[in-house]
Design an enzyme around this catalytic site. Structure first.
Site, PDB file in Angstrom:
ATOM      1  N   PHE A  96       0.702  -0.787   0.015  1.00 34.33           N
ATOM      2  CA  PHE A  96       0.020  -0.211  -0.172  1.00 34.33           C
ATOM      3  C   PHE A  96       1.021   0.959   0.081  1.00 34.33           C
ATOM      4  CE2 PHE A  96      -3.002   2.926   2.123  1.00 34.33           C
ATOM      5  CZ  PHE A  96      -3.924   3.215   1.410  1.00 34.33           C
ATOM      6  N   ASN A 201      -1.804  -0.064  10.590  1.00 32.99           N
ATOM      7  CA  ASN A 201      -3.200   0.456   9.783  1.00 32.99           C
ATOM      8  C   ASN A 201      -3.346  -0.565   8.891  1.00 32.99           C
ATOM      9  OD1 ASN A 201      -4.762   1.791   7.622  1.00 32.99           O
ATOM     10  ND2 ASN A 201      -2.506   2.488   7.123  1.00 32.99           N
ATOM     11  N   PRO A 202      -4.880  -1.193   9.522  1.00 34.94           N
ATOM     12  CA  PRO A 202      -4.759  -2.210   8.847  1.00 34.94           C
ATOM     13  C   PRO A 202      -5.539  -2.246   8.023  1.00 34.94           C
ATOM     14  CG  PRO A 202      -6.466  -1.749  11.349  1.00 34.94           C
ATOM     15  CD  PRO A 202      -4.466  -1.457  10.704  1.00 34.94           C
TER      16      PRO A 202
END
Length: 301
Positions: A96, A201-202
């Site tokens: 990400f 920050n799942p």
């Protein structure tokens, strides 16, 4: 040979419909050109104003990158890098792309823990590390942290994080663990007085919210780092909280990035699980994007 100015015009005309915001388009242009020419923005501006020539090889490279951008590929993937906390990180479609909101989360941790008490060694668990930007930044800014454990379910993400750790000359522990399937990695205890910082920050975007995202996010960023089922959007927070209660001892500080649409559900969940001092924080856009809580784990676990 073609000129800088001609490429600038071609760039603008090619992408103006995809990126109608002028500032965003300009930012992408300078990210691309400073990367290709390995120079700063001022140098590019000077070359533009002078309408300097670009050799055919470099111009061809620029055009190829431009066509990638036209296909909605994010600029960070096109050039293979991005910046987080002013530091360069390698990225590709396996991780990400770090966001400013996550910088704010890291800044919150650094502000809360300005002065580490050496009587109580600190270890950090970064769950869903991706590019490693959180772990590496914390270790870089606070080298006195005894251990930083960076955990991710994707071995290719771990490889990217390893490259970034090497790039920044920091030593962190990298573990490939799928917490939903196998539970959490647990290192040997370093002290009964250890202070644990859990940061994550799942994935937290519900599948029904997919339509709200920019097409380049949906098309190129790893879906496993983004989406959770509508029927169980707190799945990762539940797993992490269960692991904290079951496996950790001492004081545990928890920092989560969250979905702004269900922040009240997250607060209620943390309260029911015995977390205290819960604080919610807005990001720079004004959305409730991060939460901090404290858990006093059973010393006899």
């Amino acid at each position: 040979m073609e000129s800088f100015y001609k490429f600038y015009r071609v760039f603008q005309n090619t992408l103006k419909d995809l990126y109608p915001e002028y500032k965003e388009l300009e930012t992408i242009f300078f990210l691309l050109t400073t990367h290709i020419f390995q120079c700063d923005k001022t140098t590019i501006l000077l070359r533009l104003s002078r309408k300097e020539k670009i050799n055919f090889f470099t111009y061809d490279k620029l055009i190829k990158k431009l066509w990638e951008l036209k296909k909605n590929r994010p600029i960070q993937y096109v050039i293979g890098e991005t910046y987080f906390f002013g530091m360069k990180f390698t990225v590709n479609e396996k991780v990400f792309i770090p966001r400013p909101e996550t910088e704010e989360l890291v800044y919150w941790i650094l502000q809360d823990h300005k002065d580490f008490n050496h009587d109580h060694p600190v270890q950090v668990f970064d769950i869903g590390t991706g590019s490693g930007c959180i772990s590496i930044t914390l270790k870089k800014k606070k080298p006195e942290i005894v251990h930083v454990h960076a955990i991710d379910s994707d071995p290719e993400a771990i490889n990217i994080a390893r490259k970034n750790a090497k790039l920044h000359h920091v030593k962190i522990s990298l573990k490939n663990v799928d917490i939903l399937k196998y539970g959490m990695y647990m290192p040997p205890k370093i002290s009964k007085n250890v202070v644990n910082i859990i940061v994550s920050n799942p994935p937290y975007v519900r599948l029904s919210e997919k339509k709200l995202l920019h097409p380049n996010i949906v098309q190129y960023e790893p879906s496993q780092a983004l989406f959770v089922p509508d029927e169980d959007p707190l799945i990762f927070y539940k797993k992490i909280s269960f692991w904290i209660k079951k496996r950790l001892t001492g004081i545990v500080y928890v920092y989560f990035e969250i979905n702004q649409f269900i922040y009240l559900d997250i607060i209620d969940f943390l309260k029911t699980k015995g977390f205290l001092n819960i604080e919610i924080k807005r990001d720079f856009q004004g959305f409730f994007r991060m939460v901090r809580a404290v858990y006093y784990a059973n010393q006899n676990n």
